[in-house]
Design a protein around this motif. Sequence first.
Motif, PDB file in Angstrom:
ATOM      1  N   GLN A 165     -30.742  -4.762  17.973  1.00 56.15           N
ATOM      2  CA  GLN A 165     -31.362  -3.498  18.609  1.00 56.15           C
ATOM      3  C   GLN A 165     -30.414  -2.156  18.059  1.00 56.15           C
ATOM      4  O   GLN A 165     -28.995  -3.185  18.846  1.00 56.15           O
ATOM      5  N   THR A 175     -38.035  -1.615  22.989  1.00 58.73           N
ATOM      6  CA  THR A 175     -36.749  -2.203  24.451  1.00 58.73           C
ATOM      7  C   THR A 175     -37.295  -0.711  25.333  1.00 58.73           C
ATOM      8  O   THR A 175     -36.251  -0.168  25.389  1.00 58.73           O
ATOM      9  N   SER A 214     -34.552  -4.059  15.509  1.00 63.91           N
ATOM     10  CA  SER A 214     -35.485  -2.424  15.988  1.00 63.91           C
ATOM     11  C   SER A 214     -34.965  -1.868  16.695  1.00 63.91           C
ATOM     12  O   SER A 214     -32.941  -1.916  16.642  1.00 63.91           O
ATOM     13  N   THR A 234     -33.700   1.269  19.599  1.00 62.11           N
ATOM     14  CA  THR A 234     -33.653   1.715  21.846  1.00 62.11           C
ATOM     15  C   THR A 234     -34.670   2.403  21.767  1.00 62.11           C
ATOM     16  O   THR A 234     -34.388   3.112  21.214  1.00 62.11           O
TER      17      THR A 234
END
Length: 429
Positions: A168, A151, A134, A136
């Motif tokens: 991330q 996040t 994923s 940030t």
Amino acid sequence: MASDTRSWLTRMDERLAPSMAKDHPNLPVVQEEGCYYYGTDGQTYLDFTSGIAVTNTGHRHPKVVEAIKNGADRFTHGPSGVIMYDSILTLADKLAEIMPGKIDCFFFGNSGTEAVEGALKLAKYVTERPAVISFTGGFHGRTFGAMGVSTSKSKYRKHMQTQMNAYQLPYANPDLSAEENVKELNKELDTLFDHQITPEEVACMIVEPILGEGGYIVPPAAWLQALKDRCEKHEILLIFDEVQTGFGRTGEWFASQKFAVEPDILAAAKGIASGMPLGVTAASKELMQKWPLGAHATTFGGNPIACEAGIATIDVLQEEKLPENAEKVGRYAREELEKLKEKHPTLGTIRGTGLMIGIEIINPQTGAADGGGLMEVLDLALEEGVLFYFCGNKTEVMRMIPPLIVTEEQIDDGLEKLDRALTRFESTS
């Protein structure tokens, strides 16, 4: 009315968990209509939040309300699979017509978080791979799986350590060119694959095609295409979280169409049913067929009344050309905000597309993000009669996400109110 307000606030403190009831601004209202809330104080408030990008057709659109009432005359509950009903099938047909690319098969849940959970489970199941990548600043929901790839703010994960096998990488940087962003992305991916995990272990990458809660950052199309290219190279599934960007918000049905980048799996909710609880995990039939009975399930997902509202929502968006209105009025709003920026030194970057607009509040002396100042501006704007919401890691970005029915005249009214709020704020700063 004033006594009602006091009573409501007292009852709220006594009966509702702070994690539910302490959001901003806790405006007590008695009714909603179109682009407006009507308060217990007798005041009318122009709503530039759409219930956090949900009521894209406007509050209580007559066609949606009628569909809900008619639906309740036949069904109040499924569950789909145990029984079958027309509204869930008709909604699926309509979604297949507007979804990007080959996406034409659906699993219905109750929310955006559930849509994301479904997307992650689907990707892991069909690839038989453990890891997820994923980005940030992304926000994908509050349950453990969705939180494990979110996040946008560290406080959302405090004391909530998750077992999600997630990595991330930085989101696109608006201060870099498209070419520089692509170069940085490939560099980060190479480093990750060289030092932490092999690409053969990654089931999917999940990304918001426009960063929402993380600050309304619009990436270059080339950056999203580079993600797609790397996913295809390594047979990694690409998930677009379009919970906030879907259903006309960006000026297209989905942001993926705006950027001409097709995901393998798409998660959507919010604007899907004009306020009724509904979410959807969407993919091609070919991919969905690999997800058998028992691999995922739901009791309330695809509720027949919510599906009726979803059908009516798509009809309204099409009949009233609301995605087109979002493009037109959104462009006008950003132009007017740039004019306002020349007058107010506390306004930083104005960014967004369609009617998904972020307004940064900064300290004029330092240029730094000013989250405290933003909350003051929101309160002052509410006193003037217009409701905005916040986002960004430091709560420094004001979300301007009105219903897609909004007119240029209502934009003018709302920005005049914001102008007065900013003037009051700057006079005391």
